[in-house]
Design a protein around this motif. Structure first.
Motif, PDB file in Angstrom:
ATOM      1  N   GLN A  39       0.839  -1.200   0.000  1.00  0.00           N
ATOM      2  CA  GLN A  39       0.000   0.000   0.000  1.00  0.00           C
ATOM      3  C   GLN A  39       0.875   1.252   0.000  1.00  0.00           C
ATOM      4  OE1 GLN A  39      -2.186  -0.962   3.600  1.00  0.00           O
ATOM      5  NE2 GLN A  39      -4.043  -1.158   2.377  1.00  0.00           N
ATOM      6  N   LYS A  40       0.422   2.257  -0.682  1.00  0.00           N
ATOM      7  CA  LYS A  40       1.118   3.554  -0.707  1.00  0.00           C
ATOM      8  C   LYS A  40       0.662   4.416   0.471  1.00  0.00           C
ATOM      9  CE  LYS A  40       3.340   3.467  -4.699  1.00  0.00           C
ATOM     10  NZ  LYS A  40       4.745   3.690  -4.863  1.00  0.00           N
ATOM     11  N   ASN A  41       1.469   5.386   0.812  1.00  0.00           N
ATOM     12  CA  ASN A  41       1.120   6.446   1.771  1.00  0.00           C
ATOM     13  C   ASN A  41       0.762   5.937   3.166  1.00  0.00           C
ATOM     14  OD1 ASN A  41       1.423   8.509  -0.244  1.00  0.00           O
ATOM     15  ND2 ASN A  41      -0.529   7.811  -1.092  1.00  0.00           N
ATOM     16  N   GLN A  42       1.468   4.934   3.649  1.00  0.00           N
ATOM     17  CA  GLN A  42       1.190   4.403   4.982  1.00  0.00           C
ATOM     18  C   GLN A  42       1.431   5.444   6.074  1.00  0.00           C
ATOM     19  OE1 GLN A  42       0.035   1.019   5.932  1.00  0.00           O
ATOM     20  NE2 GLN A  42      -0.718   1.587   3.922  1.00  0.00           N
ATOM     21  N   ASP A  43       2.449   6.280   5.902  1.00  0.00           N
ATOM     22  CA  ASP A  43       2.711   7.328   6.900  1.00  0.00           C
ATOM     23  C   ASP A  43       1.551   8.314   6.972  1.00  0.00           C
ATOM     24  OD1 ASP A  43       5.133   6.121   7.391  1.00  0.00           O
ATOM     25  OD2 ASP A  43       6.294   7.506   6.157  1.00  0.00           O
ATOM     26  N   ARG A  44       1.054   8.719   5.820  1.00  0.00           N
ATOM     27  CA  ARG A  44      -0.091   9.652   5.787  1.00  0.00           C
ATOM     28  C   ARG A  44      -1.333   8.996   6.377  1.00  0.00           C
ATOM     29  NH1 ARG A  44      -2.654  13.648   7.117  1.00  0.00           N
ATOM     30  NH2 ARG A  44      -4.321  14.376   5.770  1.00  0.00           N
ATOM     31  N   LEU A  45      -1.521   7.697   6.097  1.00  0.00           N
ATOM     32  CA  LEU A  45      -2.667   6.968   6.642  1.00  0.00           C
ATOM     33  C   LEU A  45      -2.638   6.987   8.168  1.00  0.00           C
ATOM     34  CD1 LEU A  45      -5.152   5.195   6.037  1.00  0.00           C
ATOM     35  CD2 LEU A  45      -3.608   3.224   6.051  1.00  0.00           C
ATOM     36  N   GLN A  46      -1.459   6.796   8.744  1.00  0.00           N
ATOM     37  CA  GLN A  46      -1.348   6.827  10.198  1.00  0.00           C
ATOM     38  C   GLN A  46      -1.633   8.228  10.737  1.00  0.00           C
ATOM     39  OE1 GLN A  46       1.995   4.778  11.751  1.00  0.00           O
ATOM     40  NE2 GLN A  46       1.433   5.187  13.859  1.00  0.00           N
ATOM     41  N   GLU A  47      -1.174   9.255  10.024  1.00  0.00           N
ATOM     42  CA  GLU A  47      -1.470  10.633  10.433  1.00  0.00           C
ATOM     43  C   GLU A  47      -2.978  10.884  10.457  1.00  0.00           C
ATOM     44  OE1 GLU A  47       0.510  13.272   7.726  1.00  0.00           O
ATOM     45  OE2 GLU A  47       2.515  12.572   8.305  1.00  0.00           O
ATOM     46  N   THR A  65     -14.023   8.010   4.157  1.00  0.00           N
ATOM     47  CA  THR A  65     -14.780   6.915   3.542  1.00  0.00           C
ATOM     48  C   THR A  65     -13.803   5.843   3.042  1.00  0.00           C
ATOM     49  OG1 THR A  65     -14.688   7.852   1.317  1.00  0.00           O
ATOM     50  CG2 THR A  65     -16.553   8.536   2.733  1.00  0.00           C
ATOM     51  N   LYS A  66     -14.333   4.668   2.762  1.00  0.00           N
ATOM     52  CA  LYS A  66     -13.501   3.614   2.191  1.00  0.00           C
ATOM     53  C   LYS A  66     -12.897   4.071   0.870  1.00  0.00           C
ATOM     54  CE  LYS A  66     -13.535  -1.198   0.608  1.00  0.00           C
ATOM     55  NZ  LYS A  66     -12.424  -0.931  -0.278  1.00  0.00           N
ATOM     56  N   GLU A  67     -13.664   4.783   0.083  1.00  0.00           N
ATOM     57  CA  GLU A  67     -13.177   5.281  -1.207  1.00  0.00           C
ATOM     58  C   GLU A  67     -11.994   6.224  -1.028  1.00  0.00           C
ATOM     59  OE1 GLU A  67     -16.485   5.230  -0.315  1.00  0.00           O
ATOM     60  OE2 GLU A  67     -16.997   3.502  -1.575  1.00  0.00           O
ATOM     61  N   GLN A  68     -12.062   7.095  -0.028  1.00  0.00           N
ATOM     62  CA  GLN A  68     -10.953   8.018   0.235  1.00  0.00           C
ATOM     63  C   GLN A  68      -9.703   7.244   0.668  1.00  0.00           C
ATOM     64  OE1 GLN A  68     -13.304  10.426   3.040  1.00  0.00           O
ATOM     65  NE2 GLN A  68     -12.623  12.244   1.894  1.00  0.00           N
ATOM     66  N   LEU A  69      -9.896   6.258   1.520  1.00  0.00           N
ATOM     67  CA  LEU A  69      -8.769   5.446   1.978  1.00  0.00           C
ATOM     68  C   LEU A  69      -8.164   4.637   0.832  1.00  0.00           C
ATOM     69  CD1 LEU A  69     -10.234   4.235   5.378  1.00  0.00           C
ATOM     70  CD2 LEU A  69      -8.422   5.936   5.023  1.00  0.00           C
ATOM     71  N   ASP A  70      -9.035   4.076  -0.018  1.00  0.00           N
ATOM     72  CA  ASP A  70      -8.548   3.326  -1.183  1.00  0.00           C
ATOM     73  C   ASP A  70      -7.724   4.224  -2.098  1.00  0.00           C
ATOM     74  OD1 ASP A  70      -9.751   0.999  -0.297  1.00  0.00           O
ATOM     75  OD2 ASP A  70     -11.424   1.095  -1.716  1.00  0.00           O
ATOM     76  N   LEU A  72      -6.057   6.903  -1.300  1.00  0.00           N
ATOM     77  CA  LEU A  72      -4.798   7.236  -0.641  1.00  0.00           C
ATOM     78  C   LEU A  72      -3.789   6.091  -0.729  1.00  0.00           C
ATOM     79  CD1 LEU A  72      -3.164   9.199   1.212  1.00  0.00           C
ATOM     80  CD2 LEU A  72      -4.163   7.939   3.145  1.00  0.00           C
ATOM     81  N   THR A  73      -4.249   4.853  -0.538  1.00  0.00           N
ATOM     82  CA  THR A  73      -3.327   3.715  -0.420  1.00  0.00           C
ATOM     83  C   THR A  73      -3.128   2.931  -1.705  1.00  0.00           C
ATOM     84  OG1 THR A  73      -5.126   2.273   0.354  1.00  0.00           O
ATOM     85  CG2 THR A  73      -3.821   3.422   2.040  1.00  0.00           C
ATOM     86  N   ARG A  74      -3.924   3.200  -2.728  1.00  0.00           N
ATOM     87  CA  ARG A  74      -3.814   2.445  -3.987  1.00  0.00           C
ATOM     88  C   ARG A  74      -2.410   2.579  -4.572  1.00  0.00           C
ATOM     89  NH1 ARG A  74      -6.716  -0.403  -7.439  1.00  0.00           N
ATOM     90  NH2 ARG A  74      -6.265  -0.337  -9.653  1.00  0.00           N
ATOM     91  N   ASN A  75      -1.899   1.439  -5.035  1.00  0.00           N
ATOM     92  CA  ASN A  75      -0.556   1.379  -5.610  1.00  0.00           C
ATOM     93  C   ASN A  75      -0.693   0.853  -7.040  1.00  0.00           C
ATOM     94  OD1 ASN A  75       2.044   0.725  -6.400  1.00  0.00           O
ATOM     95  ND2 ASN A  75       2.577  -0.307  -4.499  1.00  0.00           N
ATOM     96  N   GLN A  76      -0.966   1.750  -7.957  1.00  0.00           N
ATOM     97  CA  GLN A  76      -1.194   1.339  -9.345  1.00  0.00           C
ATOM     98  C   GLN A  76       0.031   0.669  -9.950  1.00  0.00           C
ATOM     99  OE1 GLN A  76      -4.354   1.717 -10.796  1.00  0.00           O
ATOM    100  NE2 GLN A  76      -3.469   0.214 -12.201  1.00  0.00           N
ATOM    101  N   GLU A  77       1.206   1.181  -9.668  1.00  0.00           N
ATOM    102  CA  GLU A  77       2.438   0.598 -10.201  1.00  0.00           C
ATOM    103  C   GLU A  77       2.625  -0.839  -9.707  1.00  0.00           C
ATOM    104  OE1 GLU A  77       7.282   1.317 -10.091  1.00  0.00           O
ATOM    105  OE2 GLU A  77       5.968   2.792  -9.153  1.00  0.00           O
ATOM    106  N   GLU A  95      -8.269 -15.016 -10.926  1.00  0.00           N
ATOM    107  CA  GLU A  95      -9.621 -15.360 -10.479  1.00  0.00           C
ATOM    108  C   GLU A  95     -10.420 -14.145 -10.039  1.00  0.00           C
ATOM    109  OE1 GLU A  95      -9.639 -19.718  -8.720  1.00  0.00           O
ATOM    110  OE2 GLU A  95      -8.395 -18.382  -7.498  1.00  0.00           O
ATOM    111  N   GLU A  96      -9.782 -13.270  -9.284  1.00  0.00           N
ATOM    112  CA  GLU A  96     -10.471 -12.071  -8.808  1.00  0.00           C
ATOM    113  C   GLU A  96      -9.449 -11.108  -8.238  1.00  0.00           C
ATOM    114  OE1 GLU A  96     -12.666 -12.240  -4.958  1.00  0.00           O
ATOM    115  OE2 GLU A  96     -12.169 -14.371  -5.009  1.00  0.00           O
ATOM    116  N   GLU A  97      -9.891  -9.881  -8.049  1.00  0.00           N
ATOM    117  CA  GLU A  97      -9.065  -8.904  -7.351  1.00  0.00           C
ATOM    118  C   GLU A  97      -9.967  -8.042  -6.494  1.00  0.00           C
ATOM    119  OE1 GLU A  97      -7.433  -5.359  -9.585  1.00  0.00           O
ATOM    120  OE2 GLU A  97      -7.893  -6.681 -11.264  1.00  0.00           O
ATOM    121  N   SER A  98      -9.413  -7.534  -5.414  1.00  0.00           N
ATOM    122  CA  SER A  98     -10.205  -6.685  -4.531  1.00  0.00           C
ATOM    123  C   SER A  98     -10.549  -5.386  -5.244  1.00  0.00           C
ATOM    124  CB  SER A  98      -9.441  -6.410  -3.232  1.00  0.00           C
ATOM    125  OG  SER A  98      -8.236  -5.726  -3.510  1.00  0.00           O
ATOM    126  N   GLN A  99     -11.590  -4.746  -4.762  1.00  0.00           N
ATOM    127  CA  GLN A  99     -12.077  -3.511  -5.379  1.00  0.00           C
ATOM    128  C   GLN A  99     -10.984  -2.446  -5.459  1.00  0.00           C
ATOM    129  OE1 GLN A  99     -15.463  -1.869  -3.383  1.00  0.00           O
ATOM    130  NE2 GLN A  99     -15.808  -0.301  -4.905  1.00  0.00           N
TER     131      GLN A  99
END
Length: 184
Positions: A39-47, A65-70, A72-77, A95-99
């Motif tokens: 996940q990206k931005n773990q330091d910001r998430l803790q803040e 919201t979950k969308e805001q957290l997603d 922030l932490t999404r790692n497209q690369e 088979e599948e991937e999380s949202q």
């Protein structure tokens, strides 16, 4: 604390008397592996967590919201690196991937995973479980193309946790749902 990328993972069976190694896994058995992207931005998430949960902070109570957290932490690369690797092998089925794209489930014959992770899969029996067989390996070497992109690769070195022995208590035993006497 920032999430650390995985480079190698090793199973330690020395402390697991409840686990029995049952021999080599059939290399043609289909096996699902789950890739957890860093996940990206773990330091910001803790803040953010501290801001919204600290009385007196201007952001106290302003939960994300979950969308805001997603977002922030999404790692497209990292997600793309995993997907490219999986798509490069025609024997691997996604088979599948999380949202939020942080978990990707893929299925392939054991021999494909053995080659990819430079390891050997075995059958394990775990005493306290209803499942009779767990296909796992004792170590995983992360492919160089995924270096820095994955935090965990599930269904490889992990086994069910042993059952807790004895009661879990934080204080003296009390009866009833609210700590009062049990009425019978």
């Amino acid at each position: 604390m920032a999430q650390q990328p995985l480079t190698q993972e090793v199973m330690n069976l020395s402390l697991r008397p409840d686990v029995k190694e049952m021999g080599r896994a059939d290399v043609e058995t289909l096996h699902t592996v789950v890739f957890g992207v860093v996940q990206k931005n773990q330091d910001r998430l803790q803040e953010v967590l501290l801001e919204v949960s600290t009385p007196g902070n201007p952001n106290y109570g302003k939960h994300w919201t979950k969308e805001q957290l997603d977002e922030l932490t999404r790692n497209q690369e990292g997600h793309d690196a995993v997907m490219n690797l999986l798509r490069s092998n025609p024997e691997i089925t996604i088979e599948e991937e999380s949202q939020n794209g942080l978990y990707i489930h893929a299925k392939a014959p054991v021999r494909v995973w053995e080659q990819l992770f430079e390891t050997e899969f075995l059958n394990f029996e775990v005493e306290h479980t209803s499942a009779k067989n767990f296909v796992r390996c004792k170590e995983v070497h992360v492919p160089s193309s995924l270096a820095g992109h994955v935090a965990i690769i599930l269904n490889t070195t992990q086994l069910p946790t042993p059952p807790h022995r004895g009661p879990i208590r934080s204080g003296p035993k009390r009866g009833g749902i609210h700590g009062g006497p049990v009425k019978g």
